[in-house]
Design a protein around this motif. Structure first.
Motif, PDB file in Angstrom:
ATOM      1  N   SER A 173     -14.389  65.979  25.937  1.00 53.35           N
ATOM      2  CA  SER A 173     -14.858  64.847  25.146  1.00 53.35           C
ATOM      3  C   SER A 173     -14.086  63.601  25.543  1.00 53.35           C
ATOM      4  O   SER A 173     -12.860  63.626  25.655  1.00 53.35           O
ATOM      5  N   PHE A 174     -14.802  62.521  25.822  1.00 52.55           N
ATOM      6  CA  PHE A 174     -14.149  61.258  26.135  1.00 52.55           C
ATOM      7  C   PHE A 174     -15.095  60.124  25.792  1.00 52.55           C
ATOM      8  O   PHE A 174     -16.301  60.304  25.712  1.00 52.55           O
ATOM      9  N   ARG A 175     -14.529  58.952  25.570  1.00 49.35           N
ATOM     10  CA  ARG A 175     -15.300  57.775  25.207  1.00 49.35           C
ATOM     11  C   ARG A 175     -15.648  56.987  26.469  1.00 49.35           C
ATOM     12  O   ARG A 175     -14.850  56.903  27.390  1.00 49.35           O
ATOM     13  N   VAL A 176     -16.854  56.441  26.470  1.00 50.84           N
ATOM     14  CA  VAL A 176     -17.313  55.638  27.604  1.00 50.84           C
ATOM     15  C   VAL A 176     -17.947  54.359  27.078  1.00 50.84           C
ATOM     16  O   VAL A 176     -18.299  54.262  25.897  1.00 50.84           O
ATOM     17  N   SER A 177     -18.108  53.400  27.955  1.00 49.35           N
ATOM     18  CA  SER A 177     -18.750  52.150  27.571  1.00 49.35           C
ATOM     19  C   SER A 177     -20.252  52.382  27.388  1.00 49.35           C
ATOM     20  O   SER A 177     -20.817  53.332  27.950  1.00 49.35           O
ATOM     21  N   PRO A 178     -20.900  51.523  26.626  1.00 49.05           N
ATOM     22  CA  PRO A 178     -22.361  51.636  26.481  1.00 49.05           C
ATOM     23  C   PRO A 178     -23.075  51.564  27.835  1.00 49.05           C
ATOM     24  O   PRO A 178     -24.056  52.280  28.066  1.00 49.05           O
ATOM     25  N   ARG A 179     -22.578  50.740  28.745  1.00 49.55           N
ATOM     26  CA  ARG A 179     -23.177  50.623  30.082  1.00 49.55           C
ATOM     27  C   ARG A 179     -23.099  51.954  30.825  1.00 49.55           C
ATOM     28  O   ARG A 179     -24.074  52.400  31.438  1.00 49.55           O
ATOM     29  N   PHE A 180     -21.922  52.593  30.782  1.00 48.05           N
ATOM     30  CA  PHE A 180     -21.746  53.897  31.430  1.00 48.05           C
ATOM     31  C   PHE A 180     -22.759  54.887  30.876  1.00 48.05           C
ATOM     32  O   PHE A 180     -23.424  55.603  31.625  1.00 48.05           O
ATOM     33  N   LYS A 181     -22.887  54.934  29.546  1.00 46.32           N
ATOM     34  CA  LYS A 181     -23.800  55.870  28.889  1.00 46.32           C
ATOM     35  C   LYS A 181     -25.247  55.607  29.315  1.00 46.32           C
ATOM     36  O   LYS A 181     -25.982  56.543  29.643  1.00 46.32           O
ATOM     37  N   ARG A 182     -25.656  54.350  29.341  1.00 46.70           N
ATOM     38  CA  ARG A 182     -27.035  54.012  29.745  1.00 46.70           C
ATOM     39  C   ARG A 182     -27.289  54.418  31.194  1.00 46.70           C
ATOM     40  O   ARG A 182     -28.346  54.977  31.520  1.00 46.70           O
ATOM     41  N   LEU A 183     -26.328  54.135  32.065  1.00 47.46           N
ATOM     42  CA  LEU A 183     -26.492  54.493  33.474  1.00 47.46           C
ATOM     43  C   LEU A 183     -26.502  56.003  33.684  1.00 47.46           C
ATOM     44  O   LEU A 183     -27.270  56.520  34.503  1.00 47.46           O
ATOM     45  N   LEU A 184     -25.669  56.719  32.948  1.00 51.66           N
ATOM     46  CA  LEU A 184     -25.665  58.185  33.036  1.00 51.66           C
ATOM     47  C   LEU A 184     -27.006  58.742  32.588  1.00 51.66           C
ATOM     48  O   LEU A 184     -27.577  59.622  33.250  1.00 51.66           O
ATOM     49  N   GLU A 185     -27.523  58.224  31.483  1.00 54.65           N
ATOM     50  CA  GLU A 185     -28.832  58.677  30.995  1.00 54.65           C
ATOM     51  C   GLU A 185     -29.922  58.404  32.033  1.00 54.65           C
ATOM     52  O   GLU A 185     -30.760  59.275  32.308  1.00 54.65           O
ATOM     53  N   ALA A 186     -29.909  57.202  32.623  1.00 53.26           N
ATOM     54  CA  ALA A 186     -30.927  56.829  33.603  1.00 53.26           C
ATOM     55  C   ALA A 186     -30.828  57.689  34.865  1.00 53.26           C
ATOM     56  O   ALA A 186     -31.843  58.169  35.386  1.00 53.26           O
ATOM     57  N   ALA A 187     -29.598  57.878  35.357  1.00 53.77           N
ATOM     58  CA  ALA A 187     -29.405  58.676  36.574  1.00 53.77           C
ATOM     59  C   ALA A 187     -29.832  60.129  36.345  1.00 53.77           C
ATOM     60  O   ALA A 187     -30.505  60.729  37.187  1.00 53.77           O
ATOM     61  N   ALA A 188     -29.448  60.688  35.206  1.00 51.57           N
ATOM     62  CA  ALA A 188     -29.799  62.074  34.897  1.00 51.57           C
ATOM     63  C   ALA A 188     -31.315  62.231  34.764  1.00 51.57           C
ATOM     64  O   ALA A 188     -31.895  63.189  35.296  1.00 51.57           O
ATOM     65  N   ALA A 189     -31.956  61.291  34.088  1.00 49.57           N
ATOM     66  CA  ALA A 189     -33.414  61.355  33.930  1.00 49.57           C
ATOM     67  C   ALA A 189     -34.106  61.253  35.288  1.00 49.57           C
ATOM     68  O   ALA A 189     -35.051  61.999  35.570  1.00 49.57           O
ATOM     69  N   ARG A 190     -33.625  60.354  36.117  1.00 46.00           N
ATOM     70  CA  ARG A 190     -34.226  60.162  37.442  1.00 46.00           C
ATOM     71  C   ARG A 190     -34.135  61.424  38.282  1.00 46.00           C
ATOM     72  O   ARG A 190     -35.052  61.761  39.032  1.00 46.00           O
ATOM     73  N   GLU A 191     -33.033  62.125  38.176  1.00 43.38           N
ATOM     74  CA  GLU A 191     -32.812  63.363  38.945  1.00 43.38           C
ATOM     75  C   GLU A 191     -33.309  64.604  38.206  1.00 43.38           C
ATOM     76  O   GLU A 191     -33.167  65.723  38.708  1.00 43.38           O
ATOM     77  N   ARG A 192     -33.825  64.410  37.000  1.00 44.53           N
ATOM     78  CA  ARG A 192     -34.273  65.522  36.142  1.00 44.53           C
ATOM     79  C   ARG A 192     -33.154  66.543  35.935  1.00 44.53           C
ATOM     80  O   ARG A 192     -33.315  67.744  36.105  1.00 44.53           O
ATOM     81  N   ARG A 193     -31.990  66.010  35.579  1.00 48.79           N
ATOM     82  CA  ARG A 193     -30.803  66.820  35.301  1.00 48.79           C
ATOM     83  C   ARG A 193     -30.327  66.516  33.890  1.00 48.79           C
ATOM     84  O   ARG A 193     -30.624  65.461  33.336  1.00 48.79           O
ATOM     85  N   SER A 194     -29.512  67.394  33.348  1.00 48.61           N
ATOM     86  CA  SER A 194     -28.821  67.064  32.103  1.00 48.61           C
ATOM     87  C   SER A 194     -27.712  66.078  32.447  1.00 48.61           C
ATOM     88  O   SER A 194     -27.308  65.956  33.622  1.00 48.61           O
ATOM     89  N   GLN A 195     -27.200  65.394  31.451  1.00 47.28           N
ATOM     90  CA  GLN A 195     -26.103  64.465  31.699  1.00 47.28           C
ATOM     91  C   GLN A 195     -24.877  65.219  32.195  1.00 47.28           C
ATOM     92  O   GLN A 195     -24.171  64.753  33.099  1.00 47.28           O
ATOM     93  N   THR A 196     -24.620  66.382  31.634  1.00 49.14           N
ATOM     94  CA  THR A 196     -23.487  67.195  32.082  1.00 49.14           C
ATOM     95  C   THR A 196     -23.653  67.584  33.541  1.00 49.14           C
ATOM     96  O   THR A 196     -22.725  67.454  34.347  1.00 49.14           O
ATOM     97  N   ASN A 197     -24.841  68.042  33.909  1.00 53.31           N
ATOM     98  CA  ASN A 197     -25.075  68.436  35.287  1.00 53.31           C
ATOM     99  C   ASN A 197     -24.971  67.241  36.225  1.00 53.31           C
ATOM    100  O   ASN A 197     -24.461  67.370  37.344  1.00 53.31           O
ATOM    101  N   MET A 198     -25.399  66.067  35.786  1.00 49.86           N
ATOM    102  CA  MET A 198     -25.279  64.867  36.609  1.00 49.86           C
ATOM    103  C   MET A 198     -23.814  64.559  36.883  1.00 49.86           C
ATOM    104  O   MET A 198     -23.427  64.277  38.019  1.00 49.86           O
ATOM    105  N   LEU A 199     -22.978  64.607  35.841  1.00 46.32           N
ATOM    106  CA  LEU A 199     -21.548  64.351  36.023  1.00 46.32           C
ATOM    107  C   LEU A 199     -20.910  65.394  36.935  1.00 46.32           C
ATOM    108  O   LEU A 199     -20.098  65.055  37.803  1.00 46.32           O
TER     109      LEU A 199
END
Length: 68
Positions: free
Chosen positions: A10-36
């Motif tokens: 568990s860690f805190r991230v900026s709203p920008r980081f969260k939005r980009l992680l969501e977008a990247a994961a969706a684009r790759e059809r991965r979970s956010q955890t799998n993207m990281l």
């Protein structure tokens, strides 16, 4: 060697980081955890980092200051 059970992180991230992680994961059809995981493992492969050497790297970093 089997990696064993998954653990929670568990860690805190900026709203920008969260939005980009969501977008990247969706684009790759991965979970956010799998993207990281994918990004981290690719970084480690490029830079020659291995799980067995992590303790060694940490000790050098602590003894010699921060390194990139």
């Amino acid at each position: 060697m089997p990696e064993g059970k998954n653990v929670s992180v568990s860690f805190r991230v900026s709203p920008r980081f969260k939005r980009l992680l969501e977008a990247a994961a969706a684009r790759e059809r991965r979970s956010q955890t799998n993207m990281l995981e994918t990004l981290l493992f690719a970084y480690c492969e490029v830079h020659g980092l291995e799980a067995a050497r992590v303790g060694e790297t940490e000790n050098k970093t602590l003894a010699g200051g921060l390194s990139k």
